[in-house]
Design an enzyme around this catalytic site. Structure first.
Site, PDB file in Angstrom:
ATOM      1  N   ASN A 418       0.816  -1.209   0.000  1.00 40.58           N
ATOM      2  CA  ASN A 418       0.000   0.000   0.000  1.00 40.58           C
ATOM      3  C   ASN A 418       0.849   1.258   0.000  1.00 40.58           C
ATOM      4  O   ASN A 418       0.553   2.234  -0.726  1.00 40.58           O
ATOM      5  CB  ASN A 418      -0.932   0.013   1.215  1.00 40.58           C
ATOM      6  N   GLU A 453      -5.863  -7.824   5.136  1.00 42.64           N
ATOM      7  CA  GLU A 453      -5.269  -8.740   4.175  1.00 42.64           C
ATOM      8  C   GLU A 453      -5.333 -10.182   4.656  1.00 42.64           C
ATOM      9  O   GLU A 453      -4.604 -11.042   4.148  1.00 42.64           O
ATOM     10  CB  GLU A 453      -3.812  -8.343   3.897  1.00 42.64           C
TER      11      GLU A 453
END
Length: 565
Positions: A418, A453
């Site tokens: 990210n 995740e």
């Protein structure tokens, strides 16, 4: 009799006629023929009575003569209206045609012309007094008068017979009403019979007085018994005008009657090949496309269950619901069968639309229910659904004595993905990982996004080893194949912890905790690993729990920070 009394008697009759005429025309409503006939009778009677009042009143002989001749148009119109009243009062819904009205207009016109020109031809009244318009009492009846009288009595008799027939055939609720009408109609006839005996002396023509009594009785029925509005409808007219097809079959299966709606339908389906004359033909032939008859021509439609069929009329499909009922006579003997068909095309279309709408609503409800348990990004089941289904799946496995494997997967260093590639790339990685799960997990397994995740897979029937094999397959694919789509593709490994019922725990909480501890051990040993939860093993002490979520070292991902945009 005193001329003034004469005058008052006829004027009273005229007043009765006027009251009845006004009431009849104001109450016409749906029975126009009955109300109009009564109204015209009353108007003609008022004219007749007024003319007779002048002809017998204290006036000059010439005035009396003109009035006497002027009464005959009223007479002719009154008797015609009486016949029409008798015909319409039977409750058949009869309305006079133009031909009937034209025929009834001939005699009033002829008698008016004949009476007006009588002093010249003297074919209606003869004698010196008639030629000079002298005293009407001195006139002598000529041939045209007797012809007019015969015509009038024929119409009065016709009306009387029709009224009697209406009384005889009326339902019980209308008998009293029709009886009053019958009695009222007899009065003019009785008055004329009595007058022929000379019992009325010099009263003059008493017929309008008799008709005044008739009008008065009918007026009473009109005001107090609602004679015009409250009247029966003949069954034959009702059947004729009903929009549903109605057919009557004889015991041997021939078509013996049909209303206009049925004939129209039969002609549209069978007429082109059988011709227009269908009455009397075998019903199985006339209605061959209806599917209601067997090979021997016998009706197979049940009485208690309607038959449903589809006909093609003018290129358009028509759905029909057909009911069969026995036709019996007054003694209860079966004399045939009645078929009543109802067009249910629109009803069926509405029902089909309703079914389609309900199916659409159900699909939308199912979609909404499914969306409530789906992760919007990956389209995997969400944590809520996992926790709702995990317990029942574990119960089924326990009941069947079978194992159940739990695999917890976590993408390694996802926060770095990210931070370095952006959250859109992180989203693409999560979506690709979800697709990889769908491709690898066996049928019957439950794959869900636990959060961030992390993913969880519950595999019924799989033991610890089989769960580890599944986790290792996923790990190797991630190690060998980048995740993402298009330009947003990165190489990302995963770590996995595997637990199984019953060796790792016997409750949902125990299994998730055991698998999570095994995942910690994989993270602590360098990531990109699969570890199994071994009872009493080191995995129980690996990692630490914070706020219900795993906390690794600073290089690893923290769930809240690693969540995709």
């Amino acid at each position: 009799m005193n001329p003034v009394v004469h005058l008052l008697v006829y004027l009273a009759a005229a007043v009765v006629f006027v009251v009845v005429a006004v009431g009849a025309f104001r109450r016409r409503g749906p029975r126009t023929a009955t109300a109009t006939s009564l109204g015209v009778l009353a108007v003609a009677g008022a004219w007749w009575s007024l003319a007779d009042a002048v002809s017998v009143g204290p006036f000059d002989a010439r005035v009396q003569s003109v009035a006497a001749l002027a009464s005959f148009p009223g007479v002719a119109v009154a008797v015609g209206a009486f016949a029409c009243l008798g015909r319409s009062a039977t409750g058949t819904g009869w309305i006079p045609s133009r031909a009937v009205l034209a025929g009834l207009s001939v005699e009033p016109i002829l008698v008016t012309v004949t009476a007006a020109t009588n002093p010249w031809h003297q074919l209606f009244y003869s004698g010196t007094a008639a030629a000079t318009l002298g005293d009407p009492v001195l006139w002598e009846r000529a041939p045209l008068f007797w012809l007019h009288a015969l015509y009038s009595y024929v119409l009065i008799a016709t009306g009387l017979v029709l009224v009697a027939r209406g009384w005889w055939t009326a339902p019980p609720a209308f008998r009293r009403q029709r009886w009053h009408l019958l009695l009222a109609s007899v009065v003019p006839v009785l008055v004329n019979v009595v007058n022929l005996t000379g019992a009325f002396g010099d009263l003059g023509d008493p017929t309008p007085l008799g008709f005044a009594v008739t009008a008065g009785v009918i007026g009473n029925a009109m005001f107090r018994q609602d004679f015009i509005a409250f009247a029966p409808v003949a069954r034959d007219v009702l059947i004729e005008r009903i929009s549903d097809p109605v057919l009557a079959l004889s015991p041997d299966g021939r078509l013996i009657d049909a209303n206009p709606a049925a004939l129209k339908l039969l002609l549209a389906t069978a007429g082109p090949r059988l011709g227009p004359q269908l009455i009397g033909m075998p019903a199985s032939l006339v209605m061959s496309c209806w599917g209601l008859f067997d090979g021997d021509g016998r009706l197979v439609a049940a009485e208690d269950e309607p038959a449903h069929l589809t006909l093609v009329v003018a290129g358009t499909a028509m759905d029909l619901e057909v009911r069969a009922s026995p036709l019996v006579d007054g003694r209860g003997r079966e004399i045939g069968t009645v078929l009543v068909a109802r067009d249910v095309t629109e009803v069926n279309a509405q029902r089909a639309r309703l079914v389609e709408q309900l199916a659409t609503i159900e699909r939308l409800r199912s979609d909404l229910a499914e969306q409530a348990v789906r992760d919007p990004l990956t389209d995997l089941h969400n944590r809520r659904h996992l926790m709702e289904r995990f317990g029942p799946m574990l119960g089924e496995a326990a009941g069947a004595g079978e194992p159940l494997a739990v695999v917890v997967l976590d993408l390694d260093r996802f926060k770095r993905v990210n931070d370095e590639h952006g959250h859109l790339t992180g989203d693409a990685v999560l979506i690709a990982m979800a697709q990889r799960l769908r491709e690898c997990v066996p049928t019957g397994a439950l794959a869900a996004r636990w959060g961030g995740e992390e993913f969880v897979v519950v595999v019924p029937g799989a033991d610890l080893t089989e769960g580890a094999v599944l986790a290792e397959t996923l790990r190797r694919r991630c190690e060998a194949e980048p995740l993402g789509s298009g330009e947003r593709v990165v190489r990302c490994t995963l770590s996995a912890g595997v637990a199984a019922y019953p060796v790792s725990g016997e409750t949902v909480t125990d299994l998730l905790l055991a698998a999570d501890r095994a995942l910690y051990e994989a993270k602590d040993h360098g990531r990109n690993l699969v570890r199994r939860a071994v009872p009493g093993g080191a995995a129980e002490d690996a990692g630490r729990m914070r706020g219900g979520r795993r906390h690794d070292d600073a290089d690893d991902d923290v769930a809240d920070e690693a969540a995709p945009a």
